[in-house]
Design a protein around this motif. Sequence first.
Motif, PDB file in Angstrom:
ATOM      1  N   LEU A  22      -0.375  -3.670   5.344  1.00 50.97           N
ATOM      2  CA  LEU A  22      -1.027  -4.916   4.835  1.00 50.97           C
ATOM      3  C   LEU A  22      -0.495  -5.149   3.424  1.00 50.97           C
ATOM      4  O   LEU A  22      -1.128  -4.689   2.492  1.00 50.97           O
ATOM      5  CB  LEU A  22      -2.379  -4.887   5.120  1.00 50.97           C
ATOM      6  N   ILE A  23       0.619  -6.179   3.335  1.00 56.34           N
ATOM      7  CA  ILE A  23       1.424  -6.536   1.983  1.00 56.34           C
ATOM      8  C   ILE A  23       0.631  -7.999   1.515  1.00 56.34           C
ATOM      9  O   ILE A  23       0.613  -8.726   2.119  1.00 56.34           O
ATOM     10  CB  ILE A  23       2.876  -6.624   2.229  1.00 56.34           C
ATOM     11  N   SER A  24       0.403  -7.759   0.161  1.00 54.71           N
ATOM     12  CA  SER A  24      -0.182  -8.899  -0.573  1.00 54.71           C
ATOM     13  C   SER A  24       0.988  -9.550  -1.320  1.00 54.71           C
ATOM     14  O   SER A  24       1.609  -8.747  -1.844  1.00 54.71           O
ATOM     15  CB  SER A  24      -1.232  -8.533  -1.579  1.00 54.71           C
ATOM     16  N   LEU A  25       0.975 -10.998  -0.951  1.00 55.24           N
ATOM     17  CA  LEU A  25       2.096 -11.760  -1.784  1.00 55.24           C
ATOM     18  C   LEU A  25       1.330 -12.597  -2.702  1.00 55.24           C
ATOM     19  O   LEU A  25       0.208 -13.674  -2.209  1.00 55.24           O
ATOM     20  CB  LEU A  25       3.001 -12.318  -0.856  1.00 55.24           C
ATOM     21  N   THR A  26       1.504 -12.762  -3.980  1.00 50.99           N
ATOM     22  CA  THR A  26       0.777 -13.621  -4.833  1.00 50.99           C
ATOM     23  C   THR A  26       1.678 -14.440  -5.633  1.00 50.99           C
ATOM     24  O   THR A  26       2.561 -13.877  -6.319  1.00 50.99           O
ATOM     25  CB  THR A  26      -0.091 -12.674  -5.778  1.00 50.99           C
ATOM     26  N   PRO A  28       0.805  -1.326  -0.100  1.00 53.44           N
ATOM     27  CA  PRO A  28      -0.032   0.126  -0.072  1.00 53.44           C
ATOM     28  C   PRO A  28       0.960   1.318  -0.068  1.00 53.44           C
ATOM     29  O   PRO A  28       2.039   1.189   0.479  1.00 53.44           O
ATOM     30  CB  PRO A  28      -0.954  -0.047   1.193  1.00 53.44           C
ATOM     31  N   VAL A  29       0.273   2.157  -0.535  1.00 51.45           N
ATOM     32  CA  VAL A  29       1.096   3.733  -0.435  1.00 51.45           C
ATOM     33  C   VAL A  29       1.095   3.978   0.926  1.00 51.45           C
ATOM     34  O   VAL A  29       2.441   4.599   1.339  1.00 51.45           O
ATOM     35  CB  VAL A  29       0.201   4.586  -1.267  1.00 51.45           C
ATOM     36  N   THR A  30       0.090   4.053   1.697  1.00 50.53           N
ATOM     37  CA  THR A  30       0.503   4.508   3.048  1.00 50.53           C
ATOM     38  C   THR A  30       0.142   3.640   3.951  1.00 50.53           C
ATOM     39  O   THR A  30      -0.797   2.392   3.753  1.00 50.53           O
ATOM     40  CB  THR A  30      -0.383   5.579   3.451  1.00 50.53           C
ATOM     41  N   PRO A  31       0.514   3.524   5.286  1.00 45.95           N
ATOM     42  CA  PRO A  31       0.145   2.368   6.326  1.00 45.95           C
ATOM     43  C   PRO A  31      -1.065   2.670   6.945  1.00 45.95           C
ATOM     44  O   PRO A  31      -1.617   3.727   6.842  1.00 45.95           O
ATOM     45  CB  PRO A  31       1.383   2.382   7.305  1.00 45.95           C
ATOM     46  N   ILE A  58       0.570 -10.385   4.636  1.00 44.75           N
ATOM     47  CA  ILE A  58       1.500 -10.053   5.541  1.00 44.75           C
ATOM     48  C   ILE A  58       1.580  -8.738   6.115  1.00 44.75           C
ATOM     49  O   ILE A  58       1.030  -7.887   5.605  1.00 44.75           O
ATOM     50  CB  ILE A  58       2.854 -10.727   5.473  1.00 44.75           C
ATOM     51  N   THR A  59       1.534  -8.686   7.422  1.00 42.44           N
ATOM     52  CA  THR A  59       1.464  -7.186   8.092  1.00 42.44           C
ATOM     53  C   THR A  59       3.107  -6.989   8.433  1.00 42.44           C
ATOM     54  O   THR A  59       3.715  -7.726   9.118  1.00 42.44           O
ATOM     55  CB  THR A  59       0.621  -7.014   9.384  1.00 42.44           C
ATOM     56  N   VAL A  60       3.423  -5.831   8.149  1.00 41.87           N
ATOM     57  CA  VAL A  60       4.807  -5.331   8.594  1.00 41.87           C
ATOM     58  C   VAL A  60       4.738  -3.842   9.006  1.00 41.87           C
ATOM     59  O   VAL A  60       4.120  -2.979   8.481  1.00 41.87           O
ATOM     60  CB  VAL A  60       5.778  -5.436   7.401  1.00 41.87           C
ATOM     61  N   PRO A  61       5.215  -3.866  10.354  1.00 37.19           N
ATOM     62  CA  PRO A  61       5.146  -2.528  10.937  1.00 37.19           C
ATOM     63  C   PRO A  61       5.689  -1.483  10.077  1.00 37.19           C
ATOM     64  O   PRO A  61       6.795  -1.749   9.271  1.00 37.19           O
ATOM     65  CB  PRO A  61       5.779  -2.649  12.106  1.00 37.19           C
ATOM     66  N   GLU A  62       5.243  -0.322  10.063  1.00 40.70           N
ATOM     67  CA  GLU A  62       5.900   0.904   9.239  1.00 40.70           C
ATOM     68  C   GLU A  62       7.329   1.119   9.914  1.00 40.70           C
ATOM     69  O   GLU A  62       8.020   1.284   8.927  1.00 40.70           O
ATOM     70  CB  GLU A  62       4.999   2.188   9.650  1.00 40.70           C
ATOM     71  N   ASP A  63       7.729   1.234  11.006  1.00 36.32           N
ATOM     72  CA  ASP A  63       9.124   1.268  11.491  1.00 36.32           C
ATOM     73  C   ASP A  63      10.007   0.313  10.846  1.00 36.32           C
ATOM     74  O   ASP A  63      11.050   0.413  10.427  1.00 36.32           O
ATOM     75  CB  ASP A  63       9.049   1.321  12.936  1.00 36.32           C
ATOM     76  N   ASP A  64       9.447  -0.995  10.555  1.00 34.38           N
ATOM     77  CA  ASP A  64      10.275  -1.961  10.138  1.00 34.38           C
ATOM     78  C   ASP A  64      10.462  -1.771   8.690  1.00 34.38           C
ATOM     79  O   ASP A  64      11.880  -1.977   8.110  1.00 34.38           O
ATOM     80  CB  ASP A  64       9.830  -3.643  10.113  1.00 34.38           C
ATOM     81  N   ILE A  65       9.611  -1.248   8.040  1.00 33.91           N
ATOM     82  CA  ILE A  65      10.059  -0.691   6.599  1.00 33.91           C
ATOM     83  C   ILE A  65      10.948   0.294   6.569  1.00 33.91           C
ATOM     84  O   ILE A  65      11.779   0.201   5.521  1.00 33.91           O
ATOM     85  CB  ILE A  65       8.558  -0.336   5.753  1.00 33.91           C
ATOM     86  N   ILE A  66      10.944   1.277   7.318  1.00 35.87           N
ATOM     87  CA  ILE A  66      11.571   2.490   7.229  1.00 35.87           C
ATOM     88  C   ILE A  66      13.004   1.921   7.632  1.00 35.87           C
ATOM     89  O   ILE A  66      13.985   2.322   7.086  1.00 35.87           O
ATOM     90  CB  ILE A  66      11.142   3.557   8.418  1.00 35.87           C
ATOM     91  N   ASP A  67      13.218   0.987   8.382  1.00 34.56           N
ATOM     92  CA  ASP A  67      14.456   0.618   9.137  1.00 34.56           C
ATOM     93  C   ASP A  67      15.097  -0.481   8.253  1.00 34.56           C
ATOM     94  O   ASP A  67      16.240  -1.112   8.605  1.00 34.56           O
ATOM     95  CB  ASP A  67      14.374   0.398  10.663  1.00 34.56           C
ATOM     96  N   LEU A  68      14.484  -1.276   7.399  1.00 37.39           N
ATOM     97  CA  LEU A  68      14.986  -2.253   6.670  1.00 37.39           C
ATOM     98  C   LEU A  68      16.109  -2.157   5.925  1.00 37.39           C
ATOM     99  O   LEU A  68      17.135  -2.917   6.054  1.00 37.39           O
ATOM    100  CB  LEU A  68      13.646  -2.514   5.674  1.00 37.39           C
ATOM    101  N   PRO A  69      16.354  -1.041   5.219  1.00 37.34           N
ATOM    102  CA  PRO A  69      17.629  -0.906   4.379  1.00 37.34           C
ATOM    103  C   PRO A  69      18.767  -0.851   5.538  1.00 37.34           C
ATOM    104  O   PRO A  69      19.934  -1.105   4.905  1.00 37.34           O
ATOM    105  CB  PRO A  69      17.636   0.406   3.705  1.00 37.34           C
TER     106      PRO A  69
END
Length: 79
Positions: free
Chosen positions: A36-40, A27-30, A48-59
Motif C-alpha cells: 500500500l504505497i502513499s503518493l503525496t 512500506p518496508v514489508t508487504p 495505490i496498491t501494487v502486488p509484491e511480485d510486480d515490485i520484484i519484477d519491475l526492473p
Amino acid sequence: MDEMEEGKQKFLEVVKGVDGAVQVVIPVTPSNSMFLISLTKGANRKFITVPEDDIIDLPNEASIMAKVTKTVRDAVASL
C-alpha cells in the motif's frame, strides 16, 4: 541490493519520471502480498496498491513496467 530493494528503487524512479514533486512512502514489508504505497503532492494524498511480485519484477519486465507506470500516472493525475 536484493530484488525487493531494486524494485522499490525502480518504482521511485518511475514516480519521479511522472512528477518530481510527488513524495512516495513505500512500506518496508508487504501486507497480504500487496504494497500500500502513499503518493503525496502538496496537501493531496493518494494510496495505490501494487502486488509484491510486480515490485520484484519491475526492473526486469517491460510489461510490468508499463502497467506500473500507467497506475502511477493515473494516481498522480488525480492528485
